[in-house]
Design a protein around this motif. Sequence first.
Motif, PDB file in Angstrom:
ATOM      1  N   LYS A   4     -47.827 -22.560  45.262  1.00 19.36           N
ATOM      2  CA  LYS A   4     -47.117 -22.312  44.021  1.00 19.36           C
ATOM      3  C   LYS A   4     -46.838 -23.629  43.300  1.00 19.36           C
ATOM      4  CE  LYS A   4     -44.785 -18.097  45.572  1.00 19.36           C
ATOM      5  NZ  LYS A   4     -43.484 -17.415  45.762  1.00 19.36           N
ATOM      6  N   PRO A   5     -46.658 -23.567  42.003  1.00 17.80           N
ATOM      7  CA  PRO A   5     -46.342 -24.798  41.266  1.00 17.80           C
ATOM      8  C   PRO A   5     -45.015 -25.388  41.734  1.00 17.80           C
ATOM      9  CG  PRO A   5     -46.936 -23.009  39.768  1.00 17.80           C
ATOM     10  CD  PRO A   5     -46.739 -22.391  41.107  1.00 17.80           C
ATOM     11  N   GLU A   6     -44.912 -26.704  41.659  1.00 17.26           N
ATOM     12  CA  GLU A   6     -43.657 -27.376  42.011  1.00 17.26           C
ATOM     13  C   GLU A   6     -43.499 -28.639  41.178  1.00 17.26           C
ATOM     14  OE1 GLU A   6     -43.562 -28.811  46.009  1.00 17.26           O
ATOM     15  OE2 GLU A   6     -45.519 -29.795  45.870  1.00 17.26           O
ATOM     16  N   ILE A   7     -42.263 -29.021  40.995  1.00 19.65           N
ATOM     17  CA  ILE A   7     -41.943 -30.265  40.301  1.00 19.65           C
ATOM     18  C   ILE A   7     -41.103 -31.112  41.241  1.00 19.65           C
ATOM     19  CG2 ILE A   7     -40.842 -31.338  38.310  1.00 19.65           C
ATOM     20  CD1 ILE A   7     -41.293 -28.794  36.740  1.00 19.65           C
ATOM     21  N   LEU A   8     -41.562 -32.328  41.492  1.00 16.45           N
ATOM     22  CA  LEU A   8     -40.870 -33.256  42.388  1.00 16.45           C
ATOM     23  C   LEU A   8     -40.136 -34.295  41.555  1.00 16.45           C
ATOM     24  CD1 LEU A   8     -43.765 -33.843  44.962  1.00 16.45           C
ATOM     25  CD2 LEU A   8     -42.072 -32.002  44.924  1.00 16.45           C
ATOM     26  N   VAL A   9     -38.872 -34.475  41.843  1.00 15.48           N
ATOM     27  CA  VAL A   9     -38.037 -35.411  41.086  1.00 15.48           C
ATOM     28  C   VAL A   9     -37.653 -36.579  41.984  1.00 15.48           C
ATOM     29  CG1 VAL A   9     -35.962 -35.699  39.681  1.00 15.48           C
ATOM     30  CG2 VAL A   9     -37.124 -33.475  39.759  1.00 15.48           C
ATOM     31  N   GLY A  10     -37.968 -37.799  41.570  1.00 18.41           N
ATOM     32  CA  GLY A  10     -37.613 -38.979  42.353  1.00 18.41           C
ATOM     33  C   GLY A  10     -36.113 -39.181  42.370  1.00 18.41           C
ATOM     34  N   MET A  11     -35.513 -38.962  43.552  1.00 20.10           N
ATOM     35  CA  MET A  11     -34.057 -39.072  43.658  1.00 20.10           C
ATOM     36  C   MET A  11     -33.658 -40.013  44.788  1.00 20.10           C
ATOM     37  SD  MET A  11     -32.768 -35.222  42.626  1.00 20.10           S
ATOM     38  CE  MET A  11     -31.065 -35.741  42.451  1.00 20.10           C
ATOM     39  N   ALA A  12     -34.280 -41.199  44.783  1.00 21.80           N
ATOM     40  CA  ALA A  12     -33.782 -42.302  45.596  1.00 21.80           C
ATOM     41  C   ALA A  12     -32.690 -43.000  44.782  1.00 21.80           C
ATOM     42  CB  ALA A  12     -34.911 -43.250  45.950  1.00 21.80           C
ATOM     43  N   THR A  13     -32.173 -44.087  45.295  1.00 19.80           N
ATOM     44  CA  THR A  13     -31.073 -44.774  44.601  1.00 19.80           C
ATOM     45  C   THR A  13     -31.434 -45.151  43.175  1.00 19.80           C
ATOM     46  OG1 THR A  13     -30.119 -45.639  46.652  1.00 19.80           O
ATOM     47  CG2 THR A  13     -29.618 -46.829  44.635  1.00 19.80           C
ATOM     48  N   CYS A  14     -32.671 -45.673  42.979  1.00 13.08           N
ATOM     49  CA  CYS A  14     -33.072 -46.115  41.645  1.00 13.08           C
ATOM     50  C   CYS A  14     -33.122 -44.940  40.668  1.00 13.08           C
ATOM     51  CB  CYS A  14     -34.413 -46.822  41.697  1.00 13.08           C
ATOM     52  SG  CYS A  14     -35.716 -45.913  42.569  1.00 13.08           S
ATOM     53  N   GLY A  15     -33.671 -43.804  41.120  1.00  7.96           N
ATOM     54  CA  GLY A  15     -33.778 -42.635  40.258  1.00  7.96           C
ATOM     55  C   GLY A  15     -32.423 -42.055  39.902  1.00  7.96           C
ATOM     56  N   ILE A  16     -31.560 -41.930  40.902  1.00  8.50           N
ATOM     57  CA  ILE A  16     -30.227 -41.374  40.666  1.00  8.50           C
ATOM     58  C   ILE A  16     -29.444 -42.258  39.698  1.00  8.50           C
ATOM     59  CG2 ILE A  16     -28.011 -40.866  41.771  1.00  8.50           C
ATOM     60  CD1 ILE A  16     -29.630 -39.986  44.251  1.00  8.50           C
ATOM     61  N   ALA A  17     -29.553 -43.583  39.879  1.00 11.96           N
ATOM     62  CA  ALA A  17     -28.856 -44.512  38.984  1.00 11.96           C
ATOM     63  C   ALA A  17     -29.334 -44.376  37.545  1.00 11.96           C
ATOM     64  CB  ALA A  17     -29.059 -45.949  39.467  1.00 11.96           C
ATOM     65  N   ALA A  18     -30.597 -43.980  37.371  1.00 12.97           N
ATOM     66  CA  ALA A  18     -31.168 -43.847  36.024  1.00 12.97           C
ATOM     67  C   ALA A  18     -30.925 -42.463  35.421  1.00 12.97           C
ATOM     68  CB  ALA A  18     -32.668 -44.137  36.066  1.00 12.97           C
ATOM     69  N   ALA A  64     -54.988 -31.681  39.301  1.00 10.57           N
ATOM     70  CA  ALA A  64     -54.542 -32.967  39.833  1.00 10.57           C
ATOM     71  C   ALA A  64     -53.056 -33.143  39.521  1.00 10.57           C
ATOM     72  CB  ALA A  64     -55.345 -34.102  39.216  1.00 10.57           C
ATOM     73  N   PRO A  65     -52.302 -33.778  40.429  1.00  5.00           N
ATOM     74  CA  PRO A  65     -50.882 -34.022  40.147  1.00  5.00           C
ATOM     75  C   PRO A  65     -50.699 -34.804  38.852  1.00  5.00           C
ATOM     76  CG  PRO A  65     -51.410 -34.563  42.427  1.00  5.00           C
ATOM     77  CD  PRO A  65     -52.718 -34.331  41.732  1.00  5.00           C
ATOM     78  N   ALA A  66     -49.664 -34.462  38.110  1.00  9.01           N
ATOM     79  CA  ALA A  66     -49.347 -35.163  36.862  1.00  9.01           C
ATOM     80  C   ALA A  66     -48.032 -35.911  37.055  1.00  9.01           C
ATOM     81  CB  ALA A  66     -49.229 -34.179  35.713  1.00  9.01           C
ATOM     82  N   TYR A  67     -48.024 -37.189  36.692  1.00 12.33           N
ATOM     83  CA  TYR A  67     -46.846 -38.034  36.879  1.00 12.33           C
ATOM     84  C   TYR A  67     -46.255 -38.422  35.528  1.00 12.33           C
ATOM     85  CZ  TYR A  67     -48.681 -38.659  41.629  1.00 12.33           C
ATOM     86  OH  TYR A  67     -49.151 -38.453  42.906  1.00 12.33           O
ATOM     87  N   TYR A  68     -44.915 -38.456  35.469  1.00 14.39           N
ATOM     88  CA  TYR A  68     -44.224 -38.802  34.231  1.00 14.39           C
ATOM     89  C   TYR A  68     -43.061 -39.739  34.518  1.00 14.39           C
ATOM     90  CZ  TYR A  68     -46.819 -34.717  32.650  1.00 14.39           C
ATOM     91  OH  TYR A  68     -47.830 -33.838  32.374  1.00 14.39           O
ATOM     92  N   GLY A  69     -42.832 -40.675  33.593  1.00 16.05           N
ATOM     93  CA  GLY A  69     -41.709 -41.599  33.704  1.00 16.05           C
ATOM     94  C   GLY A  69     -40.795 -41.507  32.508  1.00 16.05           C
ATOM     95  N   TYR A  70     -39.637 -42.155  32.597  1.00 14.01           N
ATOM     96  CA  TYR A  70     -38.608 -42.116  31.552  1.00 14.01           C
ATOM     97  C   TYR A  70     -38.225 -40.674  31.216  1.00 14.01           C
ATOM     98  CZ  TYR A  70     -40.458 -46.870  30.778  1.00 14.01           C
ATOM     99  OH  TYR A  70     -40.896 -48.152  30.944  1.00 14.01           O
ATOM    100  N   VAL A  71     -38.117 -39.832  32.245  1.00 20.39           N
ATOM    101  CA  VAL A  71     -37.881 -38.410  31.991  1.00 20.39           C
ATOM    102  C   VAL A  71     -36.381 -38.141  31.902  1.00 20.39           C
ATOM    103  CG1 VAL A  71     -38.355 -36.057  32.726  1.00 20.39           C
ATOM    104  CG2 VAL A  71     -39.994 -37.872  33.244  1.00 20.39           C
ATOM    105  N   ASP A  72     -35.850 -38.217  30.691  1.00 21.71           N
ATOM    106  CA  ASP A  72     -34.451 -37.838  30.487  1.00 21.71           C
ATOM    107  C   ASP A  72     -34.370 -36.336  30.282  1.00 21.71           C
ATOM    108  OD1 ASP A  72     -35.482 -37.471  27.931  1.00 21.71           O
ATOM    109  OD2 ASP A  72     -34.488 -39.230  27.089  1.00 21.71           O
ATOM    110  N   GLU A  73     -33.201 -35.829  29.938  1.00 16.79           N
ATOM    111  CA  GLU A  73     -33.016 -34.375  29.813  1.00 16.79           C
ATOM    112  C   GLU A  73     -33.907 -33.788  28.719  1.00 16.79           C
ATOM    113  OE1 GLU A  73     -28.690 -33.125  30.253  1.00 16.79           O
ATOM    114  OE2 GLU A  73     -28.473 -35.305  30.157  1.00 16.79           O
ATOM    115  N   ALA A  74     -34.034 -34.503  27.600  1.00 19.00           N
ATOM    116  CA  ALA A  74     -34.868 -33.991  26.504  1.00 19.00           C
ATOM    117  C   ALA A  74     -36.332 -33.946  26.923  1.00 19.00           C
ATOM    118  CB  ALA A  74     -34.686 -34.852  25.262  1.00 19.00           C
ATOM    119  N   ALA A  75     -36.801 -35.018  27.552  1.00 19.47           N
ATOM    120  CA  ALA A  75     -38.197 -35.071  27.984  1.00 19.47           C
ATOM    121  C   ALA A  75     -38.492 -34.016  29.043  1.00 19.47           C
ATOM    122  CB  ALA A  75     -38.529 -36.462  28.521  1.00 19.47           C
ATOM    123  N   ALA A  76     -37.504 -33.707  29.886  1.00 21.80           N
ATOM    124  CA  ALA A  76     -37.705 -32.702  30.934  1.00 21.80           C
ATOM    125  C   ALA A  76     -38.093 -31.355  30.329  1.00 21.80           C
ATOM    126  CB  ALA A  76     -36.436 -32.567  31.778  1.00 21.80           C
TER     127      ALA A  76
END
Length: 594
Positions: A4-18, A64-76
């Motif tokens: 099934k489709p899934e979305i993985l969110v980077g939630m290490a210290t750096c991600g959470i801080a951002a 293929a997996p798709a990667y995105y950066g600078y994903v704030d609430e609007a971009a999400a």
Amino acid sequence: MEAKPEILVGMATCGIAAGAKNTFNALEKALKKKGMSDVKVSPVGCIGSCYCEPTIQVNIPGQAPAYYGYVDEAAAGIIVDSHFGEGEVPERNMLEIGFERADQEGSGKKRQKRIALRNCGSVDPQNIMDYIAYRGYEALGKVLEQKDPDSVLEIIKKSGLRGRGGGGYPTGYKWHATALQPAKEKYIICNADEGDPGAFMDRSILEGDPHSVLEAMAIGGYATGANQGIIYIRAEYPLAIERLKIAIAQAKELGLLGENIFGSGFDFSIELRLGAGAFVCGEETALIHSVEGERGEPTKKPPYPSVSGYKEKPTTVNNVETLANVPSIILNGADWFAGIGTEKSKGTKVFALVGKVNRVGLVEVPMGTTLREIIYDIGGGINNDKEFRAVQTGGPSGGVITVEHLDTPIDYDSLKEIGSMMGSGGMIVMDETDCMVNIAKFYLGFTQEESCGKCTPCRIGTKRMYEILDQITKGEGQFEDLEKLERLGNNIKLSALCGLGQTAPNPVLSTMKYFREEYERHVTDHKCDTGSCKGMRTYRIFEDKCIGCRACVKVCPVHCIKMVQKPAHRIDQTMCTKCGACFAVCKYEAIVVE
């Protein structure tokens, strides 16, 4: 089971801080609004692109997996629309990931090969089933069911794995030394006391893939005859500690830690011990004393911990990254690992690429990759199109590498030849605006403050070196101070008790070797060309530009700015502390730094 489709969110210290928690919630909200209840949103570790956090990965079966950066609430919300609706992804959010798992077939064209970081950003660190889905604990099962301890030791020896914590000692031989001891009570300790400024490799592995370290420790315990593991981790890593506690509890619940693992009769348990963040506890004997509840001070070797360590019992100490390689070596074989890297430096190395570089983050490359490839091809070059000046590798224990060595292959021996070292993997990039004398002073200040004080060369010697550098950066240095610095540094290297003390002068000695003229200019002309040395700055007011707005007067902490004639002001140089507050608030470019 159907994928099934899934979305993985980077939630290490750096991600959470951002702001990754807000991104996570926004993704779930956007999916719910679209009625996409079958799309799972999962927290994962850091994929290494720390410069553009929060980051996410969208996995859709057959694509293929798709990667995105600078994903704030609007971009999400926009990204959800683009994959599950008719929207378009903003171009600034698209990421081209330049790595592949070294244990899987890939294009072979990616510069980054991931072994230690293979699961970071792919598995939920708080769900053991995610780790198992990526062949987790298969290596432990393999050695317990098919291998005896001696054959495991031979695999690690043959692989050529060397310690990734700084010393580079062959891991298999360290394990073998413990295994040879006849004692019934032995220990294996994971050194997670990551203290280098700018280093965060071990923290990221523990936050993103804690089970790989637990599995490796159990394998090491089996090979050496140890039934007890200890993870010594600094208390400043709360997220890593939390995820380790969860991982240990889950492994126990499934019988992957504890008694009679896989029905083999082998028992192995792991506990956490928290450190207070002392840099010297990165040295294995100081670490062991701290685990015992004593003051963290090194002791002279021999005896080595493999003979007499924790509780005076045979003890193996490995750092996080070293252990993270072990499961892959067992699963893929010694020849596979030895086929990556150089003749004497096998496998890959993780670096924390920070400083004046465009793409700050974690990098894992085969040994032998050049600095130029890391900084320019992977790191995207120097910020603001500035000129590269130097890179500090090995943290406070290492040295600077200049532009003439940009094409040096990064391995243990090559770095030593040019006066630096691998260290744990910190890589701090500097540009033309950085003063090398001031940089050396920063690192020496760190090691001097972190000295345990046990031996005179480190306790007193680094203090005297720092005092000389402080005088030089204030414009009060003399030419003979340079000779004193070199003599002191070389004496400390020869006489300090432990490796940390012996390497403390490295940043000074290496900058003096490659930037001698800069040191000489500081002491002969009392001039810092970059303006980095605060003590050499002079702030002046151009009276023809000053309009008398008094903004500078209001912020001056020592009241050294006076009106000389309406409307102009002047700085009394005998009182000025050179704090720069006036320069920061002046809107009319009336204040200059000389």
